[in-house]
Design a protein around this motif. Structure first.
Motif, PDB file in Angstrom:
ATOM      1  N   MET A  30      32.051   7.778 -11.438  1.00 36.64           N
ATOM      2  CA  MET A  30      33.463   7.401 -11.479  1.00 36.64           C
ATOM      3  C   MET A  30      34.087   7.652 -10.101  1.00 36.64           C
ATOM      4  O   MET A  30      34.841   6.830  -9.587  1.00 36.64           O
ATOM      5  N   VAL A  31      33.756   8.787  -9.502  1.00 38.45           N
ATOM      6  CA  VAL A  31      34.273   9.118  -8.179  1.00 38.45           C
ATOM      7  C   VAL A  31      33.798   8.080  -7.163  1.00 38.45           C
ATOM      8  O   VAL A  31      34.573   7.607  -6.330  1.00 38.45           O
ATOM      9  N   GLU A  32      32.531   7.706  -7.229  1.00 41.00           N
ATOM     10  CA  GLU A  32      31.985   6.717  -6.285  1.00 41.00           C
ATOM     11  C   GLU A  32      32.699   5.375  -6.401  1.00 41.00           C
ATOM     12  O   GLU A  32      32.937   4.703  -5.406  1.00 41.00           O
ATOM     13  N   LYS A  33      33.030   4.993  -7.628  1.00 45.28           N
ATOM     14  CA  LYS A  33      33.737   3.729  -7.836  1.00 45.28           C
ATOM     15  C   LYS A  33      35.103   3.772  -7.141  1.00 45.28           C
ATOM     16  O   LYS A  33      35.505   2.832  -6.470  1.00 45.28           O
ATOM     17  N   VAL A  34      35.795   4.898  -7.290  1.00 43.98           N
ATOM     18  CA  VAL A  34      37.111   5.056  -6.669  1.00 43.98           C
ATOM     19  C   VAL A  34      36.981   5.188  -5.154  1.00 43.98           C
ATOM     20  O   VAL A  34      37.842   4.734  -4.403  1.00 43.98           O
ATOM     21  N   ARG A  35      35.878   5.782  -4.698  1.00 51.53           N
ATOM     22  CA  ARG A  35      35.675   6.038  -3.267  1.00 51.53           C
ATOM     23  C   ARG A  35      35.410   4.787  -2.448  1.00 51.53           C
ATOM     24  O   ARG A  35      35.476   4.838  -1.229  1.00 51.53           O
ATOM     25  N   LYS A  36      35.108   3.698  -3.068  1.00 52.17           N
ATOM     26  CA  LYS A  36      34.707   2.491  -2.338  1.00 52.17           C
ATOM     27  C   LYS A  36      35.697   2.129  -1.233  1.00 52.17           C
ATOM     28  O   LYS A  36      35.307   1.894  -0.103  1.00 52.17           O
ATOM     29  N   ASN A  37      36.989   2.093  -1.561  1.00 50.66           N
ATOM     30  CA  ASN A  37      37.995   1.738  -0.547  1.00 50.66           C
ATOM     31  C   ASN A  37      38.032   2.747   0.579  1.00 50.66           C
ATOM     32  O   ASN A  37      38.127   2.373   1.755  1.00 50.66           O
ATOM     33  N   PHE A  38      37.959   4.033   0.223  1.00 46.83           N
ATOM     34  CA  PHE A  38      37.945   5.068   1.259  1.00 46.83           C
ATOM     35  C   PHE A  38      36.732   4.894   2.163  1.00 46.83           C
ATOM     36  O   PHE A  38      36.841   4.977   3.382  1.00 46.83           O
ATOM     37  N   ASP A  39      35.558   4.691   1.562  1.00 48.30           N
ATOM     38  CA  ASP A  39      34.332   4.523   2.342  1.00 48.30           C
ATOM     39  C   ASP A  39      34.466   3.360   3.324  1.00 48.30           C
ATOM     40  O   ASP A  39      34.066   3.469   4.487  1.00 48.30           O
ATOM     41  N   ASP A  40      35.040   2.263   2.857  1.00 50.58           N
ATOM     42  CA  ASP A  40      35.234   1.101   3.737  1.00 50.58           C
ATOM     43  C   ASP A  40      36.158   1.440   4.908  1.00 50.58           C
ATOM     44  O   ASP A  40      35.905   1.042   6.045  1.00 50.58           O
ATOM     45  N   GLU A  41      37.236   2.190   4.629  1.00 50.17           N
ATOM     46  CA  GLU A  41      38.163   2.587   5.690  1.00 50.17           C
ATOM     47  C   GLU A  41      37.473   3.506   6.697  1.00 50.17           C
ATOM     48  O   GLU A  41      37.664   3.364   7.906  1.00 50.17           O
ATOM     49  N   GLU A  42      36.676   4.457   6.198  1.00 46.33           N
ATOM     50  CA  GLU A  42      35.987   5.373   7.095  1.00 46.33           C
ATOM     51  C   GLU A  42      34.990   4.619   7.978  1.00 46.33           C
ATOM     52  O   GLU A  42      34.873   4.895   9.180  1.00 46.33           O
ATOM     53  N   LEU A  43      34.290   3.655   7.413  1.00 42.61           N
ATOM     54  CA  LEU A  43      33.363   2.852   8.202  1.00 42.61           C
ATOM     55  C   LEU A  43      34.096   2.101   9.309  1.00 42.61           C
ATOM     56  O   LEU A  43      33.607   2.018  10.440  1.00 42.61           O
ATOM     57  N   GLN A  44      35.276   1.569   9.015  1.00 44.51           N
ATOM     58  CA  GLN A  44      36.065   0.867  10.035  1.00 44.51           C
ATOM     59  C   GLN A  44      36.460   1.812  11.170  1.00 44.51           C
ATOM     60  O   GLN A  44      36.395   1.451  12.349  1.00 44.51           O
ATOM     61  N   ILE A  45      36.848   3.040  10.806  1.00 50.76           N
ATOM     62  CA  ILE A  45      37.207   4.032  11.826  1.00 50.76           C
ATOM     63  C   ILE A  45      36.006   4.344  12.708  1.00 50.76           C
ATOM     64  O   ILE A  45      36.105   4.370  13.936  1.00 50.76           O
ATOM     65  N   LEU A  46      34.856   4.582  12.101  1.00 52.15           N
ATOM     66  CA  LEU A  46      33.648   4.891  12.870  1.00 52.15           C
ATOM     67  C   LEU A  46      33.287   3.738  13.808  1.00 52.15           C
ATOM     68  O   LEU A  46      32.966   3.960  14.978  1.00 52.15           O
ATOM     69  N   ARG A  47      33.353   2.511  13.310  1.00 49.98           N
ATOM     70  CA  ARG A  47      33.042   1.351  14.147  1.00 49.98           C
ATOM     71  C   ARG A  47      33.987   1.268  15.342  1.00 49.98           C
ATOM     72  O   ARG A  47      33.565   0.984  16.466  1.00 49.98           O
ATOM     73  N   ARG A  48      35.278   1.530  15.079  1.00 49.98           N
ATOM     74  CA  ARG A  48      36.270   1.469  16.153  1.00 49.98           C
ATOM     75  C   ARG A  48      35.993   2.536  17.222  1.00 49.98           C
ATOM     76  O   ARG A  48      36.025   2.253  18.417  1.00 49.98           O
TER      77      ARG A  48
END
Length: 196
Positions: free
Chosen positions: A113-131
């Motif tokens: 359940m946590v992983e399902k909710v985390r999807k948006n956060f994970d995507d945002e963190e990946l964008q930060i790392l890429r930047r």
């Protein structure tokens, strides 16, 4: 009370109850009473206890996301930002899990359940790392051929460290300040940057 404030109040009260009583022992009625709202109001915003639990997790992850954004905006070298992002992620997750009492156990039990909710956060963190990696390449800090791949690997490494970090299994007894130079050596080595 505005719609946003009412929803936030319901989520905040649910978080406190989940932390005290656990997810299984908290009812929608408990949340309605604690928030000073009726059950009808609660069901206007949330269809189920699972839905409000997801909203609690999402609000906690939003705090983490805000902190990562602050680090990414700092006026420091990209190579230092990466280390700060790693430590900010891990310490904020630990603080979040520890301050939520029983929610701590639920956090680990309801991992899907946590992983399902985390999807948006994970995507945002990946964008930060890429930047930050792009900034680092431009500044000559990193020698990276594939930013997407390196960001993915970094993200999943950090994520994999969460549970051992929360439980103090990583370098027990070693302070954050003492561990940072060692972590930097590992990270910089992987990113093609030598420490001078």
């Amino acid at each position: 009370m505005s719609i946003i404030k009412t929803r936030k109040k319901l989520v905040d009260e649910a978080r406190v109850l989940f932390a005290k009583k656990g997810f299984a022992n908290t009812t929608m009625n408990d949340i309605a009473i604690a928030s000073g709202k009726g059950r009808r109001t609660l069901y206007t915003y949330f269809n189920s206890k699972e839905e409000i639990y997801s909203a609690v997790i999402a609000s906690e992850l939003e705090r983490l996301s805000d902190k990562l954004d602050e680090v990414a905006s700092m006026n420091i070298r990209p190579m230092n930002k990466i280390i700060e992002l790693i430590y900010t992620h891990l310490t904020t997750i630990r603080e979040t899990v520890m301050r939520n009492g029983s929610l701590r156990a639920e956090f680990f039990r309801n991992i899907w359940m946590v992983e399902k909710v985390r999807k948006n956060f994970d995507d945002e963190e990946l964008q930060i790392l890429r930047r930050v990696y792009s900034e680092g390449i431009a500044a000559g800090d990193f020698d990276i051929e594939n930013i997407e791949l390196v960001a993915d690997i970094t993200h999943y490494c950090i994520k994999g460290l969460e549970v051992p970090f929360i439980y103090g299994r990583i370098a027990p007894g070693l302070s954050e300040e003492a561990s940072k130079p060692m972590v930097a050596k590992v990270v910089y080595g992987a990113l093609g940057k030598r420490i001078k």
